[in-house]
Design a protein around this motif. Structure first.
Motif, mmCIF file in Angstrom:
data_model
loop_
_atom_site.group_PDB
_atom_site.id
_atom_site.type_symbol
_atom_site.label_atom_id
_atom_site.label_comp_id
_atom_site.label_asym_id
_atom_site.label_seq_id
_atom_site.Cartn_x
_atom_site.Cartn_y
_atom_site.Cartn_z
ATOM 1 N N ALA A 26 1.056 -1.021 0.242
ATOM 2 C CA ALA A 26 -0.320 -0.196 -0.340
ATOM 3 C C ALA A 26 0.862 0.819 -0.026
ATOM 4 O O ALA A 26 0.737 2.286 -0.919
ATOM 5 C CB ALA A 26 -0.838 -0.009 1.206
ATOM 6 N N ALA A 27 2.048 1.719 1.040
ATOM 7 C CA ALA A 27 2.870 2.666 1.039
ATOM 8 C C ALA A 27 3.223 3.071 -0.978
ATOM 9 O O ALA A 27 3.885 3.869 -1.154
ATOM 10 C CB ALA A 27 4.221 2.357 1.595
ATOM 11 N N LEU A 33 2.053 6.045 -7.383
ATOM 12 C CA LEU A 33 0.054 6.987 -7.536
ATOM 13 C C LEU A 33 0.759 8.734 -7.293
ATOM 14 O O LEU A 33 0.638 9.878 -8.112
ATOM 15 C CB LEU A 33 -1.113 7.126 -6.340
ATOM 16 N N ARG A 34 1.480 9.311 -6.107
ATOM 17 C CA ARG A 34 1.700 10.474 -6.253
ATOM 18 C C ARG A 34 2.870 11.241 -7.612
ATOM 19 O O ARG A 34 2.496 11.736 -7.145
ATOM 20 C CB ARG A 34 2.444 10.951 -4.372
ATOM 21 N N ARG A 39 -4.170 11.482 -7.966
ATOM 22 C CA ARG A 39 -4.417 11.571 -5.870
ATOM 23 C C ARG A 39 -4.090 10.332 -5.490
ATOM 24 O O ARG A 39 -4.398 9.067 -5.676
ATOM 25 C CB ARG A 39 -5.851 12.113 -6.071
ATOM 26 N N PRO A 40 -3.123 10.458 -4.280
ATOM 27 C CA PRO A 40 -2.715 9.846 -3.731
ATOM 28 C C PRO A 40 -4.036 9.024 -2.572
ATOM 29 O O PRO A 40 -4.627 9.665 -2.584
ATOM 30 C CB PRO A 40 -1.367 9.594 -3.062
ATOM 31 N N LEU A 41 -3.633 7.534 -2.202
ATOM 32 C CA LEU A 41 -4.584 7.134 -1.156
ATOM 33 C C LEU A 41 -4.379 5.407 -0.846
ATOM 34 O O LEU A 41 -3.370 4.685 -2.544
ATOM 35 C CB LEU A 41 -6.016 6.412 -1.840
ATOM 36 N N TYR A 42 -4.043 5.046 0.500
ATOM 37 C CA TYR A 42 -3.959 3.637 0.489
ATOM 38 C C TYR A 42 -4.563 3.148 0.340
ATOM 39 O O TYR A 42 -5.733 3.261 0.724
ATOM 40 C CB TYR A 42 -3.483 3.920 2.106
ATOM 41 N N ALA A 43 -4.192 2.398 -0.310
ATOM 42 C CA ALA A 43 -5.347 1.300 -0.617
ATOM 43 C C ALA A 43 -5.126 -0.736 -0.858
ATOM 44 O O ALA A 43 -3.493 -0.522 -1.389
ATOM 45 C CB ALA A 43 -6.450 1.254 -1.946
ATOM 46 N N GLY A 106 -7.715 4.510 3.139
ATOM 47 C CA GLY A 106 -7.544 5.933 4.140
ATOM 48 C C GLY A 106 -6.468 6.610 3.437
ATOM 49 O O GLY A 106 -6.012 6.485 2.122
ATOM 50 N N ASN A 107 -6.393 7.782 3.701
ATOM 51 C CA ASN A 107 -5.522 8.996 3.724
ATOM 52 C C ASN A 107 -3.984 8.652 4.603
ATOM 53 O O ASN A 107 -3.330 9.204 4.038
ATOM 54 C CB ASN A 107 -6.343 10.185 3.451
ATOM 55 N N GLU A 108 -4.359 8.205 5.743
ATOM 56 C CA GLU A 108 -2.993 7.622 6.363
ATOM 57 C C GLU A 108 -3.310 6.202 6.131
ATOM 58 O O GLU A 108 -4.108 5.682 5.728
ATOM 59 C CB GLU A 108 -3.935 8.005 8.056
ATOM 60 N N LEU A 109 -2.453 5.674 6.610
ATOM 61 C CA LEU A 109 -1.726 3.889 6.828
ATOM 62 C C LEU A 109 -1.282 3.461 7.772
ATOM 63 O O LEU A 109 -0.540 4.563 8.775
ATOM 64 C CB LEU A 109 -0.693 3.958 5.578
ATOM 65 N N ARG A 110 -2.760 3.324 8.814
ATOM 66 C CA ARG A 110 -2.741 2.928 9.976
ATOM 67 C C ARG A 110 -2.222 1.311 10.449
ATOM 68 O O ARG A 110 -3.580 0.621 9.601
ATOM 69 C CB ARG A 110 -3.875 3.686 11.037
#
Length: 134
Positions: A26-27, A33-34, A39-43, A106-110
């Protein structure tokens, strides 16, 4: 074991399934993407297909995905959009390739989110019925 009911969007993840590997991938995808100006997104990458009726087996659906998508692997993890949404994840269609969907973290990788996703996937790990044919 995950129940896939008629009308459910069955979501199939090909390895890796571990929280550590999911986080790494995901990272990497976020940074790609960035770098591409998107638009970067964690998925995480998955494939989804609707189970049309009770006569169509989960194995048949997995085999359909394997025939039409660039995926393979001895094991798959299956779940449903319904189950993922219960856990707070969003599933978005992201073709091509055919049947491709992203499970959005989401926008954060938790780590706690990824571990929750890992647990959902772990309950549906099974042999890929198309393995010998892929």
């Amino acid at each position: 074991m995950t129940d896939v009911l008629a009308g459910d969007l069955m979501v199939v993840r090909f390895s890796p399934f571990s929280a550590e590997k999911i986080m790494e991938k995901a990272a990497r995808d976020y940074e790609r993407l960035r770098a591409e100006g998107k638009r970067p997104l964690y998925a995480i990458s998955t494939f989804g297909i609707v189970r049309p009726d009770d006569k169509t087996s989960v194995d048949e659906l997995i085999t359909t995905i394997c025939r039409t998508a660039p995926v393979q692997g001895r094991k798959v993890a299956i779940t449903t959009q319904r189950r993922l949404e219960e856990e707070g994840f969003r599933v978005e269609r992201s073709e091509p390739p055919l049947h491709h969907h992203d499970v959005v973290l989401g926008n954060e990788l938790r780590e706690m989110d990824v571990k929750r996703l890992e647990a959902v996937l772990a309950s549906g790990v099974r042999r890929n019925p198309a393995w010998a044919n892929t």
